[in-house]
Design a protein around this motif. Structure first.
Motif, PDB file in Angstrom:
ATOM      1  N   LEU A  21      13.103  13.360   9.185  1.00  0.00           N
ATOM      2  CA  LEU A  21      14.212  13.364  10.126  1.00  0.00           C
ATOM      3  C   LEU A  21      15.359  14.169   9.539  1.00  0.00           C
ATOM      4  N   LYS A  29       4.522   8.843  10.369  1.00  0.00           N
ATOM      5  CA  LYS A  29       3.878   9.712  11.347  1.00  0.00           C
ATOM      6  C   LYS A  29       3.391   8.924  12.553  1.00  0.00           C
ATOM      7  N   ILE A  32       6.203   8.456  15.006  1.00  0.00           N
ATOM      8  CA  ILE A  32       6.505   9.687  15.733  1.00  0.00           C
ATOM      9  C   ILE A  32       5.464   9.944  16.812  1.00  0.00           C
ATOM     10  N   SER A 167       9.581  21.256  14.853  1.00  0.00           N
ATOM     11  CA  SER A 167      10.179  20.123  14.152  1.00  0.00           C
ATOM     12  C   SER A 167      10.560  20.436  12.715  1.00  0.00           C
ATOM     13  N   VAL A 213      13.047  16.558  16.206  1.00  0.00           N
ATOM     14  CA  VAL A 213      12.637  15.203  15.816  1.00  0.00           C
ATOM     15  C   VAL A 213      13.647  14.190  16.344  1.00  0.00           C
ATOM     16  N   LEU A 217      13.148  10.963  18.885  1.00  0.00           N
ATOM     17  CA  LEU A 217      13.575   9.615  18.510  1.00  0.00           C
ATOM     18  C   LEU A 217      14.489   8.995  19.556  1.00  0.00           C
TER      19      LEU A 217
END
Length: 296
Positions: A21, A29, A32, A167, A213, A217
């Protein structure tokens, strides 16, 4: 539904690794991938679904990232594009809203900046003289036009654009990509990215963080949270607690301030009495010892 099923099959054989992050923070992982599943199902049938790939054992997400313009001051544009083009159709549609395709960048002017390049929409036909005049005074920036007499431009506040990122790209890299896309001469150090929540909470994305990322989130719904670009010297973070008060009217906030002052005065008086009592007790003990020493 086919995507969701294939995603579940993909996860069965994965091993537990982490996704960055920021330089200091790691996210499992598996977390995510779970969030990404929700993210892509939300954008099903749209261009904003994210793809995944493995690179040296690292999970990489890639796709389009929406960024909202929150600039208060004009930005400087390069006078010429690398490939000067004249596309009347694109000029006619230059004031349209954000699109899903990164190949059609949207940089809407505010009314004051656009006063010298109003579009005559009543007629779609143009004479040869009109076309020559347009060629003379307007130059292309990725399909959008601006008058060569001035290079300043203020994107319409709240309008949205997008860039294709992955990312592993940091905030600074995403900013540079956005500025390059629109041929902006200003340096990336002059701007910052914020994640803005519907509650009013505003969190800065630091240079070492990864915006894509962070987007995953915070979830896919941009009515709840969105990424905003602002000037570095004008933007400031707003905590959740402070954001709760921003919504109130000034008279209500004034009453809050008065109550806080009253509470502050009560606490000051309480502490003053407490330490005054301690001070008196200590002085009394010292005086008693002094009398005892005199008798000896």
């Amino acid at each position: 539904m086919l995507f969701c099923h294939s995603w579940a099959l993909f996860r069965m054989g994965e091993r537990q690794t982490y996704v960055k992050l920021s330089e200091e923070k790691l996210i499992p992982k598996s977390d995510i991938l779970s969030l990404l599943r929700t993210y892509n199902c939300y954008h099903e049938g749209k261009n904003f679904q994210l793809r995944t790939r493995e690179e040296d054992g690292e999970l990489i997400l890639e796709g389009l990232l929406n960024i909202y313009w929150g600039l208060r001051r004009p930005i400087r544009l390069q006078m010429y594009d690398d490939n000067e083009r004249f596309r009347l159709n694109r000029y006619d549609n230059a004031d349209m809203g954000g699109q899903e395709d990164e190949d059609s960048p949207q940089l809407l002017r505010t009314r004051s900046d656009a006063s010298f390049m109003r579009v005559q929409r009543r007629s779609k036909t143009h004479t040869a003289r009109d076309l020559q005049r347009l060629r003379t005074h307007r130059f292309s920036i990725n399909g959008h036009f601006y008058n060569h007499k001035t290079s300043v431009f203020t994107p319409a506040y709240g309008s949205v654009t997008n860039v294709r990122v992955n990312s592993s790209m940091t905030t600074e890299q995403v900013l540079n990509l956005l500025l390059h896309k629109f041929r902006v001469e200003n340096k990336s150090e002059e701007f910052v990215l914020y994640m803005v929540h519907e509650s009013g909470e505003k969190t800065r994305l630091r240079d070492g963080e990864y915006p894509l990322v962070a987007r995953v989130l915070y979830g896919p719904c941009e009515k709840i949270s969105k990424i905003l670009i602002t000037e570095a010297d004008l933007g400031e973070e707003v905590t959740y607690d402070v954001a709760q008060y921003i919504k109130f009217e000034i008279p209500v906030l004034d009453s809050f301030v008065e109550k806080l002052k009253e509470e502050e005065e009560r606490e000051i008086n309480k502490l003053t009495k407490k330490y005054s009592a301690l001070k008196s007790m200590i002085q009394h003990q010292l005086e008693g010892r002094a009398h005892t020493s005199d008798r000896v």
